[in-house]
Design an enzyme around this catalytic site. Structure first.
Site, PDB file in Angstrom:
ATOM      1  N   ARG A  52       4.450   9.158   0.678  1.00  0.00           N
ATOM      2  CA  ARG A  52       3.809   8.482   1.804  1.00  0.00           C
ATOM      3  C   ARG A  52       2.556   9.277   2.167  1.00  0.00           C
ATOM      4  NH1 ARG A  52       9.397   8.504   3.422  1.00  0.00           N
ATOM      5  NH2 ARG A  52      10.230   6.382   3.692  1.00  0.00           N
ATOM      6  N   HIS A  56      -1.218   3.679   0.534  1.00  0.00           N
ATOM      7  CA  HIS A  56      -0.009   2.865   0.356  1.00  0.00           C
ATOM      8  C   HIS A  56      -0.028   2.130  -0.980  1.00  0.00           C
ATOM      9  CE1 HIS A  56       1.487   3.735   4.289  1.00  0.00           C
ATOM     10  NE2 HIS A  56       0.442   3.223   4.893  1.00  0.00           N
ATOM     11  N   ARG A  82       1.406   4.301  -3.635  1.00  0.00           N
ATOM     12  CA  ARG A  82       2.872   4.395  -3.479  1.00  0.00           C
ATOM     13  C   ARG A  82       3.539   3.103  -3.962  1.00  0.00           C
ATOM     14  NH1 ARG A  82       7.322   6.603  -0.469  1.00  0.00           N
ATOM     15  NH2 ARG A  82       8.320   5.072   0.902  1.00  0.00           N
ATOM     16  N   TYR A  93      10.475  -4.843  -3.866  1.00  0.00           N
ATOM     17  CA  TYR A  93       9.800  -4.640  -5.148  1.00  0.00           C
ATOM     18  C   TYR A  93      10.425  -5.460  -6.270  1.00  0.00           C
ATOM     19  CZ  TYR A  93       7.529  -0.857  -2.727  1.00  0.00           C
ATOM     20  OH  TYR A  93       6.801  -0.139  -1.823  1.00  0.00           O
TER      21      TYR A  93
END
Length: 306
Positions: free
Chosen positions: A152, A244, A247, A279
């Site tokens: 993060r 982000h 990530r 995801y």
């Protein structure tokens, strides 16, 4: 145009003093609540309502419906509902109302947006650099580490030298809720980190932060965001680059390669598997091709099924 002099909004004036002085609310909270109650006051005034005591639960539902029709997003509507609840709670404490009409009413759920990711070819384009400038070595190391290990932004920014075990190729992270996890460092990220750490002292370090600004202090969240945005533009990336996205790309590529949702959950530091499951909806065509090739009963006929 919204009228800030309408009767309903003028009735809220003592409330702002109460929030500011007694509740010590931040200016950010005050501005948000003022904006929401001003909009609602205007909406109610146009509907012929002149006192807050006339508002009931049906009126609150109408406010939500009208806000939705006006194109207000789910998060903004939720904020509007919170502002109304707090305002009515204040009126009850002041004995100007007996029931909070906003209690028990739910805002519409925000639709879950699928995270955008960068494909493997674009990652190669993004992370290819021959520069030996210390700041470029630092920036490349940040991005390699974020993509390698799924950090993060807050974890990257808070990283100290003592958190890294380069010999063991792993890094200790302090995630949300102060939960600690240890994740591996990939070979490319390890190379980039070693190159950066070899020149880190040129920044005259003032603390143990891994990633420093030019004054030797820890890079801020905003600085990291700007660094990555500029790097993406310099490398010719078509879409806007932000932390982000790296990530998300890590998570997507790991899941596509392994299919192991639990492992990806652990690497990302998600406490809830449902957060990771988003995801599984990514790159459906890619997954469908794998299914068609692998499943014995997945061969699809060209003609229509009856």
């Amino acid at each position: 145009m919204i009228n800030s002099q309408n009767t309903l909004y003028l009735q809220t004036k003592p409330y702002w003093d109460y929030l500011r002085i007694e509740k010590q609310a931040s200016q950010h909270t005050l501005s948000n609540y003022q904006r929401q109650l001003l909009a609602v006051s205007d909406m109610l005034s146009q509907a012929g309502i002149s006192t807050w005591q006339e508002v009931n639960s049906a009126t609150v539902r109408w406010i939500i419906a009208q806000s939705n029709k006006q194109g207000l997003g789910a998060k903004s509507i939720a904020l509007r509902l919170v502002a109304l609840r707090q305002w009515f709670s204040y009126l009850i404490r002041q004995e100007k109302m007996s029931v909070n009409p906003a209690v028990g009413i739910k805002a519409p759920k925000a639709s879950k947006r699928l995270p955008k990711n960068i494909d493997a070819e674009q990652i190669g384009q993004l992370l290819t650099s021959d520069s030996h400038e210390p700041s470029d070595l630092r920036d490349l190391a940040m991005m390699e580490l974020m993509y390698s290990s799924g950090l993060r932004l807050s974890e990257l920014q808070g990283l100290d030298l003592g958190d890294m075990d380069l010999a063991g190729r792993e890094v200790r992270l302090l995630g949300k809720g102060n939960k600690e996890r240890i994740v591996p460092i990939g070979s490319k990220a390890l190379e980039a980190l070693n190159r950066w750490l070899a020149v880190r002292n040129q920044f005259k370090p003032q603390d143990n932060a891994v990633f420093l600004n030019k004054r030797g202090g820890r890079l801020s969240h905003r600085s990291i965001q700007l660094v990555m945005q500029k790097w993406g533009e310099k490398q010719g990336l078509e879409s806007h680059l932000h932390p982000h996205k790296l990530r998300h790309s890590f998570a997507t590529h790991m899941l596509e390669a392994s299919g192991d949702l639990r492992a990806v959950q652990e690497l990302l530091g998600h406490s809830n598997l449902a957060t990771t499951q988003i995801y599984t909806h990514l790159d459906f065509q890619h997954l469908a091709k794998i299914y068609d090739a692998a499943h014995p009963r997945a061969k699809r006929k060209k003609q229509d099924d009856d």
